[in-house]
Design an enzyme around this catalytic site. Structure first.
Site, PDB file in Angstrom:
ATOM      1  N   HIS A  72       0.851  -1.197   0.000  1.00  0.00           N
ATOM      2  CA  HIS A  72       0.000   0.000   0.000  1.00  0.00           C
ATOM      3  C   HIS A  72       0.881   1.239   0.000  1.00  0.00           C
ATOM      4  O   HIS A  72       1.725   1.406   0.865  1.00  0.00           O
ATOM      5  CB  HIS A  72      -0.916   0.019   1.234  1.00  0.00           C
ATOM      6  CG  HIS A  72      -2.100  -0.890   1.107  1.00  0.00           C
ATOM      7  ND1 HIS A  72      -3.257  -0.676   1.789  1.00  0.00           N
ATOM      8  CD2 HIS A  72      -2.287  -2.011   0.373  1.00  0.00           C
ATOM      9  CE1 HIS A  72      -4.138  -1.619   1.469  1.00  0.00           C
ATOM     10  NE2 HIS A  72      -3.556  -2.458   0.612  1.00  0.00           N
ATOM     11  N   TYR A 200      -9.454   5.515   7.131  1.00  0.00           N
ATOM     12  CA  TYR A 200      -9.602   5.881   8.555  1.00  0.00           C
ATOM     13  C   TYR A 200     -10.652   6.985   8.607  1.00  0.00           C
ATOM     14  O   TYR A 200     -10.444   8.046   8.017  1.00  0.00           O
ATOM     15  CB  TYR A 200      -8.286   6.417   9.106  1.00  0.00           C
ATOM     16  CG  TYR A 200      -7.214   5.377   9.364  1.00  0.00           C
ATOM     17  CD1 TYR A 200      -6.354   4.969   8.336  1.00  0.00           C
ATOM     18  CD2 TYR A 200      -7.049   4.823  10.625  1.00  0.00           C
ATOM     19  CE1 TYR A 200      -5.356   4.023   8.577  1.00  0.00           C
ATOM     20  CE2 TYR A 200      -6.048   3.886  10.874  1.00  0.00           C
ATOM     21  CZ  TYR A 200      -5.213   3.485   9.843  1.00  0.00           C
ATOM     22  OH  TYR A 200      -4.233   2.548  10.082  1.00  0.00           O
ATOM     23  N   PRO A 292      -4.448   0.599  18.489  1.00  0.00           N
ATOM     24  CA  PRO A 292      -4.166   0.106  17.132  1.00  0.00           C
ATOM     25  C   PRO A 292      -4.366   1.137  16.011  1.00  0.00           C
ATOM     26  O   PRO A 292      -4.069   0.864  14.864  1.00  0.00           O
ATOM     27  CB  PRO A 292      -5.146  -1.060  16.970  1.00  0.00           C
ATOM     28  CG  PRO A 292      -6.173  -0.865  18.000  1.00  0.00           C
ATOM     29  CD  PRO A 292      -5.559  -0.107  19.113  1.00  0.00           C
ATOM     30  N   LYS A 296       0.771   0.172  14.968  1.00  0.00           N
ATOM     31  CA  LYS A 296       2.140   0.113  15.463  1.00  0.00           C
ATOM     32  C   LYS A 296       2.454  -1.075  16.357  1.00  0.00           C
ATOM     33  O   LYS A 296       3.612  -1.411  16.552  1.00  0.00           O
ATOM     34  CB  LYS A 296       2.453   1.402  16.259  1.00  0.00           C
ATOM     35  CG  LYS A 296       2.531   2.643  15.416  1.00  0.00           C
ATOM     36  CD  LYS A 296       3.714   2.609  14.474  1.00  0.00           C
ATOM     37  CE  LYS A 296       3.439   3.388  13.202  1.00  0.00           C
ATOM     38  NZ  LYS A 296       3.895   2.691  11.999  1.00  0.00           N
ATOM     39  N   TYR A 384       3.796   6.455   9.831  1.00  0.00           N
ATOM     40  CA  TYR A 384       2.962   5.299   9.480  1.00  0.00           C
ATOM     41  C   TYR A 384       3.805   4.210   8.800  1.00  0.00           C
ATOM     42  O   TYR A 384       3.676   3.029   9.140  1.00  0.00           O
ATOM     43  CB  TYR A 384       1.814   5.727   8.559  1.00  0.00           C
ATOM     44  CG  TYR A 384       0.683   4.710   8.487  1.00  0.00           C
ATOM     45  CD1 TYR A 384       0.705   3.674   7.561  1.00  0.00           C
ATOM     46  CD2 TYR A 384      -0.389   4.778   9.370  1.00  0.00           C
ATOM     47  CE1 TYR A 384      -0.319   2.728   7.508  1.00  0.00           C
ATOM     48  CE2 TYR A 384      -1.427   3.837   9.319  1.00  0.00           C
ATOM     49  CZ  TYR A 384      -1.370   2.815   8.396  1.00  0.00           C
ATOM     50  OH  TYR A 384      -2.376   1.870   8.349  1.00  0.00           O
TER      51      TYR A 384
HETATM   52  P1  FAS Z   1       1.717 -11.414  22.028  1.00  0.00           P
HETATM   53  O1  FAS Z   1       0.726 -11.038  23.081  1.00  0.00           O
HETATM   54  O2  FAS Z   1       1.274 -11.503  20.608  1.00  0.00           O
HETATM   55  O3  FAS Z   1       2.348 -12.836  22.369  1.00  0.00           O
HETATM   56  C1  FAS Z   1       2.680 -13.171  23.712  1.00  0.00           C
HETATM   57  C2  FAS Z   1       2.687 -14.682  23.816  1.00  0.00           C
HETATM   58  O4  FAS Z   1       3.115 -15.034  25.128  1.00  0.00           O
HETATM   59  C3  FAS Z   1       1.291 -15.280  23.638  1.00  0.00           C
HETATM   60  O5  FAS Z   1       1.342 -16.339  22.716  1.00  0.00           O
HETATM   61  C4  FAS Z   1       0.910 -15.747  25.040  1.00  0.00           C
HETATM   62  O6  FAS Z   1       0.118 -16.900  25.014  1.00  0.00           O
HETATM   63  C5  FAS Z   1       2.267 -16.032  25.650  1.00  0.00           C
HETATM   64  N1  FAS Z   1       2.295 -15.905  27.104  1.00  0.00           N
HETATM   65  C6  FAS Z   1       1.683 -14.992  27.883  1.00  0.00           C
HETATM   66  N2  FAS Z   1       1.965 -15.200  29.186  1.00  0.00           N
HETATM   67  C7  FAS Z   1       2.780 -16.290  29.229  1.00  0.00           C
HETATM   68  C8  FAS Z   1       3.405 -17.006  30.286  1.00  0.00           C
HETATM   69  N3  FAS Z   1       3.261 -16.621  31.554  1.00  0.00           N
HETATM   70  N4  FAS Z   1       4.161 -18.073  29.961  1.00  0.00           N
HETATM   71  C9  FAS Z   1       4.331 -18.438  28.664  1.00  0.00           C
HETATM   72  N5  FAS Z   1       3.771 -17.802  27.617  1.00  0.00           N
HETATM   73  C10 FAS Z   1       3.005 -16.746  27.911  1.00  0.00           C
HETATM   74  N6  FAS Z   1      -1.295  -4.411  16.568  1.00  0.00           N
HETATM   75  C11 FAS Z   1      -1.292  -3.779  15.368  1.00  0.00           C
HETATM   76  O7  FAS Z   1      -0.235  -3.343  14.913  1.00  0.00           O
HETATM   77  N7  FAS Z   1      -2.460  -3.646  14.667  1.00  0.00           N
HETATM   78  C12 FAS Z   1      -3.651  -4.153  15.126  1.00  0.00           C
HETATM   79  O8  FAS Z   1      -4.675  -4.034  14.483  1.00  0.00           O
HETATM   80  C13 FAS Z   1      -3.674  -4.828  16.359  1.00  0.00           C
HETATM   81  N8  FAS Z   1      -4.836  -5.385  16.832  1.00  0.00           N
HETATM   82  C14 FAS Z   1      -4.833  -6.040  18.030  1.00  0.00           C
HETATM   83  C15 FAS Z   1      -6.014  -6.629  18.530  1.00  0.00           C
HETATM   84  C16 FAS Z   1      -6.008  -7.300  19.771  1.00  0.00           C
HETATM   85  C17 FAS Z   1      -7.284  -7.925  20.301  1.00  0.00           C
HETATM   86  C18 FAS Z   1      -4.814  -7.368  20.520  1.00  0.00           C
HETATM   87  C19 FAS Z   1      -4.787  -8.066  21.870  1.00  0.00           C
HETATM   88  C20 FAS Z   1      -3.646  -6.803  20.030  1.00  0.00           C
HETATM   89  C21 FAS Z   1      -3.637  -6.144  18.778  1.00  0.00           C
HETATM   90  N9  FAS Z   1      -2.482  -5.577  18.238  1.00  0.00           N
HETATM   91  C22 FAS Z   1      -2.460  -4.933  17.059  1.00  0.00           C
HETATM   92  C23 FAS Z   1      -1.244  -5.641  18.957  1.00  0.00           C
HETATM   93  C24 FAS Z   1      -0.649  -7.029  18.737  1.00  0.00           C
HETATM   94  O9  FAS Z   1      -0.592  -7.301  17.389  1.00  0.00           O
HETATM   95  C25 FAS Z   1       0.676  -7.072  19.448  1.00  0.00           C
HETATM   96  O10 FAS Z   1       1.412  -5.878  19.257  1.00  0.00           O
HETATM   97  C26 FAS Z   1       1.534  -8.243  19.063  1.00  0.00           C
HETATM   98  O11 FAS Z   1       0.790  -9.420  19.212  1.00  0.00           O
HETATM   99  C27 FAS Z   1       2.749  -8.218  19.976  1.00  0.00           C
HETATM  100  O12 FAS Z   1       3.390  -9.410  19.870  1.00  0.00           O
HETATM  101  P2  FAS Z   1       4.096 -10.069  21.153  1.00  0.00           P
HETATM  102  O13 FAS Z   1       4.913  -9.030  21.845  1.00  0.00           O
HETATM  103  O14 FAS Z   1       4.753 -11.296  20.654  1.00  0.00           O
HETATM  104  O15 FAS Z   1       2.927 -10.392  22.179  1.00  0.00           O
HETATM  105  C1  PHB Z   2      -6.075  -4.221  10.566  1.00  0.00           C
HETATM  106  O1  PHB Z   2      -6.133  -4.468   9.347  1.00  0.00           O
HETATM  107  O2  PHB Z   2      -6.344  -5.080  11.449  1.00  0.00           O
HETATM  108  C2  PHB Z   2      -5.630  -2.849  11.028  1.00  0.00           C
HETATM  109  C3  PHB Z   2      -5.102  -1.973  10.096  1.00  0.00           C
HETATM  110  C4  PHB Z   2      -4.693  -0.711  10.518  1.00  0.00           C
HETATM  111  C5  PHB Z   2      -4.828  -0.353  11.850  1.00  0.00           C
HETATM  112  C6  PHB Z   2      -5.352  -1.250  12.783  1.00  0.00           C
HETATM  113  C7  PHB Z   2      -5.763  -2.509  12.370  1.00  0.00           C
HETATM  114  O3  PHB Z   2      -4.436   0.885  12.256  1.00  0.00           O
END
Ligand code: FAS
Ligand code: PHB
Length: 389
Positions: A72, A200, A292, A296, A384
């Protein structure tokens, strides 16, 4: 068991770190609380920064990203019935790639398995121990027995609700938090995206975002009050509300369908300092959370992985521990800048319950300035696509 680097958490940051260290001959063990299927099934981020794509290529997991990711070169901002485009290429010469975190996680698991990576799933009650000594270790429970992994370093990649951050004493840890008075209701649908680039939308009824995963898989979000619950939202109610918030041309062409996934995520900004305590290092959501709106979260986790993997590789190559000493300061410098951008995007595009007339006018002026100023558009674009590592 013994390894050089014990990684707690088998999400994207833990897997990418393990893969990058492995490629430099450094032994790791990943300890994950959930099942592999559960982790692979998570639906989260969708937009990958320029630097993230380079890092995934470096880790040898760029093939599907290259063939199935969507490049994009800009994004749309909509407000007050108008829509304008921020041209990333024009302002930065860079782009982003739309490729779901679910796919990134799948690619990383495949790579770790192909390289014989040790990933212990469903490890319970993981506990980092002796992290302020040169002989840290991690214990965990599985199949009714307690196990111990001795290591040189413990890396907390265990997300916001993990154990690692709590290992840093309260007296040492500083936490900075802002909880936003709304959440995002997200829907994944097997429908063609309404737009070839993200939209957005700032609307008086609330924020909306039109995104996608591929040419027949769309991702939509609408801002909802914290009191809301996903059970209050039938698919038809969601589509009707989304149509009211996005530009008329998009609403008229939106193809709706059954939701494959529907959930509400709260929005918060959170940063923990420091990101190191002795032999323990924090990475990704274990140390910081961003709303989100700026896309980032995942990208910030990967920039931490970039800094820490470089530092560990240098250390094990005998080039000293300067990178490790600098890690927390270096990573936090970029985290705070990305957190600022995510906060700015959120405050500029969402409707706050207690907004007030003056703040509303400030928001309208911010968007009007963004629409007409090349400098303002360059600032949005460079954040971005991702600031330099
Ligand atoms: P994660 O949380 O992905 O991974 C952590 C891992 O550690 C998990 O698998 C968990 O099971 C494990 N864990 C936890 N506690 C533990 C323990 N005590 N022992 C062993 N393992 C354990 N980011 C964006 O950029 N765009 C988005 O649109 C976006 N949407 C999101 C929507 C939701 C609902 C959530 C919760 C997050 C979203 N995020 C988004 C942010 C997300 O993508 C995170 O930044 C990303 O998963 C970060 O990755 P990790 O740091 O690996 O953490
Ligand atoms: C998504 O595609 O999940 C998405 C894209 C941009 C954002 C947040 C989520 O800022």
């Amino acid at each position: 068991m013994r390894t050089q680097v014990c990684i707690i958490g088998g999400g994207p940051s833990g897997l990418l770190l393990g893969q990058l260290l492995h490629l430099s001959g450094i032994d790791t063990i990943v300890l994950e609380r959930q099942s592999r299927a559960y982790v692979k099934g998570r639906i989260r981020a969708g937009v990958l920064e320029n630097g993230t794509c380079s890092l995934l290529e470096k880790a040898g997991v760029g093939m599907r990203l290259r063939t199935e990711g969507f490049v994009h070169n800009g994004t749309f901002i909509a407000a007050a019935g108008r829509q304008f485009r921020i041209d990333f290429q024009k302002h930065t010469g860079k782009s982003v790639t739309v490729y779901g975190q679910t796919e990134v996680t799948r690619d990383l698991y495949e790579a770790r398995e192909d390289h014989g990576g040790i990933i212990i799933d469903e490890g319970q009650h993981v506990l980092p121990c002796n992290v302020t000594t040169k002989s840290p270790y991690v214990t965990y429970e599985k199949n009714g027995a307690t196990h111990r992994i001795d290591c040189d370093y413990v890396i907390g990649c265990d997300g916001f609700h993990g154990i690692s951050r709590q290992t840093i004493p309260d007296a040492v840890r500083s936490e900075f938090e802002k909880v936003y008075p709304f959440g995002w209701l997200g829907v994944l649908s097997q429908t063609p995206p309404v737009s070839h680039e993200l939209i957005y939308a700032n609307h008086e009824r609330g924020f909306a975002l039109c995104s996608m995963r591929n040419e027949n898989l769309s991702r939509y979000y609408i801002q909802t009050p914290l009191s809301d619950h996903v059970d209050h939202w039938s698919d038809s109610r969601f589509w009707d509300e989304l149509k009211q918030r996005i530009p008329e041309a998009a609403a008229d062409t939106l193809i709706t369908g059954e939701s494959l996934e529907k959930s509400i995520a709260p929005l918060r900004s959170f940063i923990c300092e420091p990101m190191r305590w002795g032999s323990l290092f924090l990475v990704g959501d274990a140390a910081h959370i961003v709303p989100p709106t700026g896309a980032k979260g995942l990208n910030l986790a990967f920039s931490d992985v970039h800094y820490l993997s470089e530092a560990l590789i240098a250390f094990y190559a005998g080039d000293g521990d300067e990178g490790l000493e600098r890690y927390s300061k270096t990573a936090l410098a970029r985290v705070w800048k990305a957190s600022r951008f995510s906060w700015w995007m959120t405050t500029t595009l969402h409707r706050f319950p207690d907004q007030g007339d003056f703040s509303q006018r400030m928001q309208e002026a911010e968007i009007a300035y963004l629409e007409t100023s090349s400098a303002a558009q360059t600032a949005l674009a460079e954040n971005y696509v991702g600031l330099a590592f």
